[in-house]
Design a protein around this motif. Sequence first.
Motif, PDB file in Angstrom:
ATOM      1  N   LYS A  24       0.862  -1.186   0.000  1.00 21.77           N
ATOM      2  CA  LYS A  24       0.000   0.000   0.000  1.00 21.77           C
ATOM      3  C   LYS A  24       0.894   1.229   0.000  1.00 21.77           C
ATOM      4  O   LYS A  24       1.866   1.309   0.743  1.00 21.77           O
ATOM      5  N   VAL A  25       0.567   2.201  -0.847  1.00 20.82           N
ATOM      6  CA  VAL A  25       1.348   3.428  -0.962  1.00 20.82           C
ATOM      7  C   VAL A  25       0.411   4.624  -1.049  1.00 20.82           C
ATOM      8  O   VAL A  25      -0.767   4.488  -1.362  1.00 20.82           O
ATOM      9  N   ALA A  31      -6.089  10.840  -0.158  1.00 18.72           N
ATOM     10  CA  ALA A  31      -6.457  10.398   1.192  1.00 18.72           C
ATOM     11  C   ALA A  31      -6.424   8.880   1.321  1.00 18.72           C
ATOM     12  O   ALA A  31      -5.984   8.347   2.329  1.00 18.72           O
ATOM     13  N   MET A  32      -6.892   8.164   0.322  1.00 19.51           N
ATOM     14  CA  MET A  32      -6.959   6.706   0.374  1.00 19.51           C
ATOM     15  C   MET A  32      -5.702   6.119  -0.276  1.00 19.51           C
ATOM     16  O   MET A  32      -5.246   6.623  -1.300  1.00 19.51           O
ATOM     17  N   PRO A  33      -5.164   5.048   0.299  1.00 18.52           N
ATOM     18  CA  PRO A  33      -3.939   4.466  -0.274  1.00 18.52           C
ATOM     19  C   PRO A  33      -4.216   3.719  -1.582  1.00 18.52           C
ATOM     20  O   PRO A  33      -5.326   3.258  -1.826  1.00 18.52           O
ATOM     21  N   ALA A  34      -3.183   3.624  -2.381  1.00 15.70           N
ATOM     22  CA  ALA A  34      -3.223   2.843  -3.618  1.00 15.70           C
ATOM     23  C   ALA A  34      -2.444   1.556  -3.380  1.00 15.70           C
ATOM     24  O   ALA A  34      -1.674   1.452  -2.427  1.00 15.70           O
ATOM     25  N   GLU A  35      -2.643   0.566  -4.251  1.00 14.34           N
ATOM     26  CA  GLU A  35      -1.941  -0.707  -4.122  1.00 14.34           C
ATOM     27  C   GLU A  35      -1.053  -0.929  -5.341  1.00 14.34           C
ATOM     28  O   GLU A  35      -1.481  -0.724  -6.474  1.00 14.34           O
ATOM     29  N   ILE A  36       0.190  -1.328  -5.095  1.00 17.38           N
ATOM     30  CA  ILE A  36       1.120  -1.638  -6.183  1.00 17.38           C
ATOM     31  C   ILE A  36       0.692  -2.959  -6.815  1.00 17.38           C
ATOM     32  O   ILE A  36       0.545  -3.966  -6.124  1.00 17.38           O
ATOM     33  N   ILE A  37       0.503  -2.956  -8.127  1.00 19.63           N
ATOM     34  CA  ILE A  37       0.180  -4.191  -8.841  1.00 19.63           C
ATOM     35  C   ILE A  37       1.446  -4.823  -9.389  1.00 19.63           C
ATOM     36  O   ILE A  37       1.667  -6.022  -9.243  1.00 19.63           O
ATOM     37  N   LEU A  50       2.726   0.121 -11.829  1.00 25.78           N
ATOM     38  CA  LEU A  50       1.308  -0.055 -12.123  1.00 25.78           C
ATOM     39  C   LEU A  50       0.590  -0.139 -10.785  1.00 25.78           C
ATOM     40  O   LEU A  50       0.900  -1.001  -9.960  1.00 25.78           O
ATOM     41  N   ILE A  51      -0.352   0.792 -10.543  1.00 25.62           N
ATOM     42  CA  ILE A  51      -1.048   0.836  -9.258  1.00 25.62           C
ATOM     43  C   ILE A  51      -2.560   0.760  -9.464  1.00 25.62           C
ATOM     44  O   ILE A  51      -3.070   1.127 -10.519  1.00 25.62           O
ATOM     45  N   ARG A  52      -3.246   0.279  -8.427  1.00 31.28           N
ATOM     46  CA  ARG A  52      -4.710   0.315  -8.397  1.00 31.28           C
ATOM     47  C   ARG A  52      -5.083   1.339  -7.335  1.00 31.28           C
ATOM     48  O   ARG A  52      -4.792   1.180  -6.164  1.00 31.28           O
ATOM     49  N   ASP A  55     -10.280   4.196  -6.008  1.00 31.21           N
ATOM     50  CA  ASP A  55     -11.530   4.171  -6.777  1.00 31.21           C
ATOM     51  C   ASP A  55     -11.601   3.002  -7.757  1.00 31.21           C
ATOM     52  O   ASP A  55     -12.572   2.851  -8.485  1.00 31.21           O
ATOM     53  N   GLY A  56     -10.563   2.169  -7.784  1.00 32.51           N
ATOM     54  CA  GLY A  56     -10.542   0.986  -8.632  1.00 32.51           C
ATOM     55  C   GLY A  56      -9.838   1.175  -9.962  1.00 32.51           C
ATOM     56  O   GLY A  56      -9.601   0.206 -10.682  1.00 32.51           O
ATOM     57  N   ASN A  57      -9.509   2.400 -10.329  1.00 44.20           N
ATOM     58  CA  ASN A  57      -8.803   2.664 -11.584  1.00 44.20           C
ATOM     59  C   ASN A  57      -7.355   2.205 -11.480  1.00 44.20           C
ATOM     60  O   ASN A  57      -6.749   2.265 -10.427  1.00 44.20           O
ATOM     61  N   VAL A  58      -6.818   1.752 -12.606  1.00 46.84           N
ATOM     62  CA  VAL A  58      -5.439   1.291 -12.672  1.00 46.84           C
ATOM     63  C   VAL A  58      -4.644   2.305 -13.490  1.00 46.84           C
ATOM     64  O   VAL A  58      -5.093   2.741 -14.545  1.00 46.84           O
ATOM     65  N   SER A  59      -3.458   2.676 -12.993  1.00 45.95           N
ATOM     66  CA  SER A  59      -2.623   3.663 -13.675  1.00 45.95           C
ATOM     67  C   SER A  59      -1.158   3.240 -13.619  1.00 45.95           C
ATOM     68  O   SER A  59      -0.726   2.588 -12.676  1.00 45.95           O
ATOM     69  N   LEU A  60      -0.420   3.649 -14.626  1.00 45.08           N
ATOM     70  CA  LEU A  60       1.028   3.477 -14.651  1.00 45.08           C
ATOM     71  C   LEU A  60       1.623   4.828 -14.278  1.00 45.08           C
ATOM     72  O   LEU A  60       1.485   5.800 -15.028  1.00 45.08           O
ATOM     73  N   VAL A  61       2.235   4.906 -13.093  1.00 43.50           N
ATOM     74  CA  VAL A  61       2.667   6.200 -12.558  1.00 43.50           C
ATOM     75  C   VAL A  61       4.164   6.188 -12.275  1.00 43.50           C
ATOM     76  O   VAL A  61       4.737   5.146 -11.980  1.00 43.50           O
ATOM     77  N   PRO A  62       4.803   7.364 -12.342  1.00 43.62           N
ATOM     78  CA  PRO A  62       6.239   7.429 -12.028  1.00 43.62           C
ATOM     79  C   PRO A  62       6.502   7.235 -10.540  1.00 43.62           C
ATOM     80  O   PRO A  62       5.658   7.545  -9.690  1.00 43.62           O
ATOM     81  N   PHE A  63       7.678   6.745 -10.252  1.00 43.19           N
ATOM     82  CA  PHE A  63       8.128   6.491  -8.882  1.00 43.19           C
ATOM     83  C   PHE A  63       8.015   7.743  -8.019  1.00 43.19           C
ATOM     84  O   PHE A  63       7.699   7.662  -6.837  1.00 43.19           O
ATOM     85  N   THR A  64       8.251   8.909  -8.597  1.00 39.54           N
ATOM     86  CA  THR A  64       8.253  10.152  -7.829  1.00 39.54           C
ATOM     87  C   THR A  64       6.870  10.541  -7.312  1.00 39.54           C
ATOM     88  O   THR A  64       6.771  11.371  -6.407  1.00 39.54           O
ATOM     89  N   ASP A  65       5.804   9.975  -7.850  1.00 35.54           N
ATOM     90  CA  ASP A  65       4.444  10.283  -7.392  1.00 35.54           C
ATOM     91  C   ASP A  65       4.005   9.400  -6.232  1.00 35.54           C
ATOM     92  O   ASP A  65       2.891   9.549  -5.735  1.00 35.54           O
ATOM     93  N   LEU A  66       4.856   8.460  -5.804  1.00 39.77           N
ATOM     94  CA  LEU A  66       4.474   7.511  -4.761  1.00 39.77           C
ATOM     95  C   LEU A  66       5.242   7.772  -3.473  1.00 39.77           C
ATOM     96  O   LEU A  66       6.405   8.179  -3.509  1.00 39.77           O
ATOM     97  N   GLU A  67       4.580   7.523  -2.330  1.00 46.23           N
ATOM     98  CA  GLU A  67       5.214   7.621  -1.013  1.00 46.23           C
ATOM     99  C   GLU A  67       4.875   6.383  -0.221  1.00 46.23           C
ATOM    100  O   GLU A  67       3.759   5.884  -0.300  1.00 46.23           O
ATOM    101  N   ARG A  68       5.853   5.909   0.560  1.00 44.78           N
ATOM    102  CA  ARG A  68       5.556   4.816   1.476  1.00 44.78           C
ATOM    103  C   ARG A  68       4.626   5.307   2.563  1.00 44.78           C
ATOM    104  O   ARG A  68       4.701   6.458   2.982  1.00 44.78           O
ATOM    105  N   ILE A  69       3.766   4.442   3.051  1.00 41.71           N
ATOM    106  CA  ILE A  69       2.922   4.775   4.190  1.00 41.71           C
ATOM    107  C   ILE A  69       3.645   4.282   5.433  1.00 41.71           C
ATOM    108  O   ILE A  69       3.937   3.102   5.559  1.00 41.71           O
ATOM    109  N   VAL A  70       3.955   5.198   6.314  1.00 39.21           N
ATOM    110  CA  VAL A  70       4.700   4.869   7.526  1.00 39.21           C
ATOM    111  C   VAL A  70       3.708   4.764   8.683  1.00 39.21           C
ATOM    112  O   VAL A  70       2.964   5.706   8.948  1.00 39.21           O
TER     113      VAL A  70
END
Length: 118
Positions: A24-25, A31-37, A50-52, A55-70
């Motif tokens: 989960k990222v 507000a809601m976390p996404a899941e790495i596919i 590739l993340i879900r 809202d259920g949509n799947v996207s291919l996003v760059p690494f810089t747009d993601l953060e770990r949830i601590v």
Amino acid sequence: MTFIFTPERDPRGENVSEFRAGAKVRYRNMAMPAEIISGPHKSPGNSRYLIRKADGNVSLVPFTDLERIVPRLDQVAGTLAMVLYGRSFASLDTPRKMQVAQAATRALAIADTTRGQV
């Protein structure tokens, strides 16, 4: 803000700079976390994942747009280590790590049980 582990290494010494499938990222501060596919997928510039989204949509996003949830426990323990010892949690010796982790657990338990009280 200080965390129990640095972005590159977790407490077991594993490399966590890349996300794993199923993790989960946070995506672009949503507000809601996404899941790495799957990923990382090599592309010009940054690696992409590739993340879900929530809202259920799947996207291919760059690494810089993601953060770990601590987790909260990691945040509290990291802050306590910095305040008490002036060092990150990861740099403490094992007995001090255990003490700080126990203090963080107790602090969160108190916060949860006294929520709403003055």
